[in-house]
Scaffold this active site. Structure first.
Site, mmCIF file in Angstrom:
data_model
loop_
_atom_site.group_PDB
_atom_site.id
_atom_site.type_symbol
_atom_site.label_atom_id
_atom_site.label_comp_id
_atom_site.label_asym_id
_atom_site.label_seq_id
_atom_site.Cartn_x
_atom_site.Cartn_y
_atom_site.Cartn_z
ATOM 1 N N CYS A 33 -33.739 55.692 24.591
ATOM 2 C CA CYS A 33 -33.365 54.512 23.800
ATOM 3 C C CYS A 33 -34.121 53.307 24.353
ATOM 4 O O CYS A 33 -34.637 52.466 23.618
ATOM 5 C CB CYS A 33 -31.869 54.242 23.916
ATOM 6 S SG CYS A 33 -30.802 55.638 23.572
ATOM 7 N N HIS A 85 -36.299 50.028 22.730
ATOM 8 C CA HIS A 85 -35.512 48.813 22.496
ATOM 9 C C HIS A 85 -35.345 47.918 23.721
ATOM 10 O O HIS A 85 -34.677 46.900 23.656
ATOM 11 C CB HIS A 85 -34.172 49.182 21.880
ATOM 12 C CG HIS A 85 -34.344 49.844 20.543
ATOM 13 N ND1 HIS A 85 -34.788 49.157 19.437
ATOM 14 C CD2 HIS A 85 -34.206 51.128 20.151
ATOM 15 C CE1 HIS A 85 -34.889 49.998 18.411
ATOM 16 N NE2 HIS A 85 -34.547 51.197 18.818
ATOM 17 N N ARG A 124 -26.326 55.427 13.002
ATOM 18 C CA ARG A 124 -27.611 54.892 13.469
ATOM 19 C C ARG A 124 -28.086 55.625 14.719
ATOM 20 O O ARG A 124 -29.265 55.914 14.864
ATOM 21 C CB ARG A 124 -27.475 53.384 13.734
ATOM 22 C CG ARG A 124 -28.798 52.678 13.923
ATOM 23 C CD ARG A 124 -29.577 52.612 12.617
ATOM 24 N NE ARG A 124 -30.959 52.172 12.821
ATOM 25 C CZ ARG A 124 -31.961 52.992 13.122
ATOM 26 N NH1 ARG A 124 -31.755 54.277 13.257
ATOM 27 N NH2 ARG A 124 -33.182 52.526 13.275
ATOM 28 N N CYS A 139 -31.649 57.601 15.186
ATOM 29 C CA CYS A 139 -32.585 57.351 16.296
ATOM 30 C C CYS A 139 -32.910 58.651 17.017
ATOM 31 O O CYS A 139 -34.067 58.936 17.312
ATOM 32 C CB CYS A 139 -31.988 56.353 17.279
ATOM 33 S SG CYS A 139 -32.401 54.651 16.889
#
Lengths: 279, 123, 129
Positions: free
Chosen positions: A193, A197, A236, A240
């Site tokens: 992740c 991000h 979501r 991802c």
């Protein structure tokens, strides 16, 4: 020889110190996480991160502001309100489960010592339904988004305030598991992740700007133009994971619950502004 | 690796396959530009190399900017093999690299990877 | 990989033995009913050693997939590949089934390795404490 042994022992000692220094508290994690964004985007005020990528994408922001003129999530809020007000078959309502409702989003997710797990809002909604003899709602698509939209709307302005209670070591374990998940590379494409991000937030992947992790949790559920509807945070997460070619986990299963716990903690202090609209 | 994945065919057919590979390689050395073109197609394909997601490449539309532009490759890598290793698994050179290990994780087949290397090397 | 193959070959050998014994018994029985030719026809495809091999490879791939899943590192398409391999085998395409199973097996192994490589990894260096 003696000297070598001594220096080896010293080396081992310093090594172990270095390792123990790596164990950080949630407070330290929070400071490091938020400072990372302060340094990367010095001109962006903290509260702006609740607007996701539009906090750092002036062109996308114009479109988004136009969309927000007639919010696409509005009908979902209305639907949610009638869900909230409509009694279950047994005559009780959501209010019986959530006496402070509907503006309760700021309390979630939280560590439940009795159940020994992180309780998310959608999970609590389904626990309420099941306790009242109703079928649980699906976690990613469908009516759960209505009630979540309504609760999110009614909770706007509350501050994100996730607590990792110190009286139960299992709470910290859950937080640490979520943190580990966040930084672990997954799937054939080998992305964590954080790769997108955090490490590359603000960079362009093709023509899309990667959104900052800070503020990711404040605006869910979210109307996503790509979905053509409102969807949950765990939907979501699922998307991802699929994008990096990892098998997604169960919505509101242990992995995603702990991930939500950590990720929401990282936005502590930011106001809630759901439901949101994203492309 | 070819041998590994084709064990079941039996030795004779394996040799035939290998011989075939050599033939293809031979042809490709002769027709370099078409291999480069094939490599380009794989590099630009969103489901294959998808290099444009992160790298600017001449001739590619809407490139990302996560990673450096792919230009003057012969100045950045002393030989093709080093470039190949980088695409095979970039986390060897830099454990925090965001780039997927295209070879190690079999995002591309060996043959596809070789063609991509030819294309990138030509930039 | 090689020792797995050997094991698979051993298993396959025993399976073949049992199968051929069964074949003889059923053949003898059916001969009595005068259906010998028909029996030969139905028994023939089952004797294909590739089918047993493909089944073994599919089982191995699924084991590898589960091992990756046990460390939260299963890849997106591994399960799909195994499903497709099973379908191919059902249709009698053992070659395709083996190809898919081999690919899925590799994905399971790689997914597991991926998680193991990060077992003791801390927070990334770009995050300053």
């Amino acid at each position: 020889m003696k000297k070598i042994i001594q220096s080896l022992a010293l080396l081992a000692l310093s090594g172990s110190i270095a390792i123990s220094a790596q164990a950080t508290t949630p407070e330290e994690d929070l400071a490091a996480f938020q400072n990372f964004f302060k340094n990367r985007f010095p001109g962006v005020p903290m509260e702006e991160y609740t607007n996701g990528v539009y906090s750092i994408d002036p062109i996308g922001r114009e479109n988004w502001e136009a969309i927000e003129e007639f919010p696409p999530y509005e009908p979902f809020i209305d639907e949610g309100q009638s869900m909230w007000e409509t009694p279950f078959a047994n005559g009780k309502t959501y209010k019986d489960c959530f006496p402070d409702g509907p503006s309760i989003k700021g309390k979630f997710p939280y560590w439940d010592k009795q159940q020994g797990m992180v309780i998310t809002l959608p999970l609590a909604i389904n626990q309420c339904r099941e306790a009242n003899g109703e079928k649980p709602l699906k976690y990613k698509k469908g009516p759960i988004n209505n009630i979540l939209s309504y609760i999110a709307y009614e909770s706007r302005g509350q501050a994100t305030n996730v607590v990792v209670p110190e009286d139960d070591p299992k709470a910290l374990e859950a937080y640490e598991a979520g943190k580990k998940f966040y930084y672990t590379r997954r799937g054939q494409l080998n992305f964590s992740c954080a790769n997108c991000h955090l490490q590359n937030a603000g960079m362009k992947i093709r023509s899309d700007i990667l959104s900052p992790a800070l503020g990711h949790t404040t605006h869910f559920p979210v109307y996503r133009s790509k979905w053509g509807t409102v969807g949950t945070l765990h939907r979501r997460f699922t998307g991802c994971n699929k994008q990096v070619r990892a098998k997604p986990f169960k919505a509101h299963g242990e992995q995603y619950r702990n991930l939500e716990y950590f990720l929401t903690y990282m936005s502590n202090g930011l106001p809630l502004n759901g439901p949101g609209a994203r492309k | 690796m070819f041998v590994k994945s084709r064990k079941w065919i039996g030795m004779s057919s394996t040799i035939a396959v290998l011989a075939g590979q050599f033939l293809i390689m031979h042809v490709s050395v002769a027709a370099g530009s078409s291999v480069i073109e094939e490599g380009k197609a794989i590099a630009f394909d969103r489901k294959k190399g998808n290099c444009l997601a992160c790298h600017m490449i001449t001739g590619g539309n809407l490139p990302g900017n996560i990673a450096p532009p792919l230009i003057a490759m012969k100045g950045r890598y002393t030989n093709k093999e080093d470039l190949r290793k980088q695409i095979w698994d970039p986390t060897i050179a830099n454990p925090e690299s965001s780039m997927p290990p295209f070879g190690k994780h079999e995002v591309l087949t060996k043959a596809e990877l070789d063609k991509v290397v030819e294309f990138i090397w030509s930039l | 990989m090689i020792s797995n193959l050997m094991k698979a070959k051993n298993r396959e050998f025993f399976r073949m033995q049992i199968k051929s014994m069964l074949k003889i018994v059923s053949l003898a029985l059916l001969l009595g009913f005068g259906l010998a030719t028909q029996a030969e026809q139905t028994a023939a495809p089952a004797a294909d050693p590739k089918i047993a091999k493909a089944q073994q490879m599919i089982d191995d791939a699924d084991k590898a997939r589960k091992k990756a899943a046990s460390v939260e590192s299963e890849w997106r398409d591994t399960g799909k590949m195994i499903k497709m391999a099973k379908e191919a085998l059902k249709k009698g395409d053992s070659v395709k089934a083996m190809q898919l199973a081999a690919k899925a097996h590799k994905q399971g192994v790689l997914g597991y390795q991926q998680a193991m490589a990060q077992k003791d990894q801390g927070t990334p260096s770009y995050l300053k404490y």
